[in-house]
Every structure is written in C-alpha cells, then in structure tokens.
Design a protein around this motif. Structure first.
Motif: not given
Length: 251
Positions: A9-17, A198-218
C-alpha cells in the motif's frame, strides 16, 4: 520468496481512478475508460489494424459488447506469443502498439493490449495487478523469479452492467506444452483460474490484489518488478533477461 505477500500500500499510486461504488460507470467514467492513453494507445494504426483483423468475421452491426470482448480475448491470447524472456519493459515497450509490433510479451504486455483493444470498440476497460502463485513456469524461470509467486497483470472490462476480470495471457501452444487446459472466456464471468492440469494441480492461486488502474501505472509496475523479481530484469532494468524460451523449457 515467502509463500504469502503483504499488500504494497505504501507504493500504490495515490489515485487509481476507481469508478462509482456500484461498479456502474457514469458518463464521465465511460468516456475516461474508453479513451486512448499513453500506454493504451488504441488510436494508433497498429492497434486499429489488430482489432480489425480480430473482428473480421464478426458482424459489427449485429454483435454486442460481449461478442466483441470475447473475439478480442482470443485474438490477444493466441495472436500474441507468450514469452517471458527478452521482453521490453520500457515505457515504449509497454504501449499496446509496440506490443503488437513485437508480436510477443507476457502478462504485463498482453493485459495492456487487451484493455486497449476493448477500449477501441467502446468497451470500458482497465488494467489490473495481483500477486499470484503460478505453476506454469520452468525451473529456470523460477530461479529468476525467486520462486513461484509472480507480480501479475490482467484486465477488467465492463460488460452487461458488471466489471469482469479477464486474463488473455497463456496461449494454446504454451498451455499444451505445460499440460494445462487453456483459459477460456465467455464474456459473462471472470476468466481468472486455469483448470486443473493433468496431474490435478491448480495452476494459479491469487494471493494479493493491487486493484484497477486507468492506464499502466509504470513506476508502480516497475517498482514491483525491481523489488520482487530483481534477477529477472536485464542489466539496464528496462527489460527481462534474454537467452531463453519458455516453450523450449517446457521439456
């Protein structure tokens, strides 16, 4: 790398719109979220040509936003090669038009391109970032990443009155090589989790959500890459290490 990651959170852009609390864009939201931006440069002729090719078999007069979003999803998923090595992470390299010219990229590139393509046909779209545990990776890639937890890019689009998360990233060939079923999209529900392999493994697990942005927050994106995956970046820090192919490393 630890198994869980704290929010940056300390490095999140201040306004993601963020749009209105209900999730329904206002007229101003809709105008903003379909506009061309520095990175989502959908007015560029390369993006217009890519969209035109993707929709060449679609009756644009009869098709609704869902039909367009689905057709564009498969164009980006399978028309842009997924490659993590030698990827351009400069501001120029993360523009939608540049991604088309390169013909390849990974999640940060393909999610930006998809958002730009959706905006090109009037669908409100944004880029979205998360930390995920991803099992579609070679041993070599894990050594560069520092484990199997990745800073990850996807997109969100507004369809039929709701915001939907969309991941047009791993193309069919790569999924086949890694024993996974490709992730599909029907335009009505989130496209996030690859089916079990094929081995019954889940291929992706979401851990932390940083949210939406109107443009790439470079700076936010590159700050995460430098901090979480420093060995993955090249000497200049504006691209990923070269000299490899994720498809070749599948064996």
């Amino acid at each position: 790398m630890t198994d869980t990651l704290a929010d940056d959170t300390s490095e999140q852009p201040t306004d993601s719109g963020q749009p209105t609390a209900s999730g329904e864009p206002t007229a101003d939201d809709r105008a903003r979220l379909t506009a061309a931006t520095d990175f989502l440069d959908h007015e560029h002729e390369a993006v217009q040509a890519f969209v035109g090719k993707a929709l060449r078999d679609v009756d644009r007069d009869a098709a609704g936003p869902v039909d367009l979003a689905v057709a564009l999803y498969y164009a980006v998923r399978d028309g842009i090669h997924y490659e993590v090595y030698g990827a351009d992470l400069s501001p120029h390299g993360l523009k939608a038009s540049s991604i088309i010219a390169a013909g390849k990229g990974f999640c940060l590139h393909k999610s930006a391109l998809y958002a730009a393509c959706c905006r090109a046909v009037g669908i409100p779209a944004r880029v979205h970032y998360s930390d995920v545990r991803n099992h579609l990776a070679s041993d070599r890639l894990r050594s560069y990443i520092g484990g199997d937890v990745f800073f990850h890019g996807l997109a969100t689009v507004h369809l039929d009155g709701r915001w939907i998360k969309v991941t047009p990233v791993f193309n069919k060939l790569l999924c086949r090589l890694y024993g996974m079923t490709p992730l599909e999209f029907d335009g009505r529900s989130d496209s996030l989790y690859h089916p079990f392999d094929a081995q019954g493994r889940q291929s992706m697990e979401f851990l932390t959500d940083h949210g939406d942005f109107d443009d790439v927050p470079y700076e936010f994106v590159m700050g995460n890459m430098r901090r979480k995956h420093p060995k993955f970046l090249d000497d200049e820090g504006t691209g990923t290490v070269s000299g490899g192919s994720l498809a070749d490393e599948a064996a």
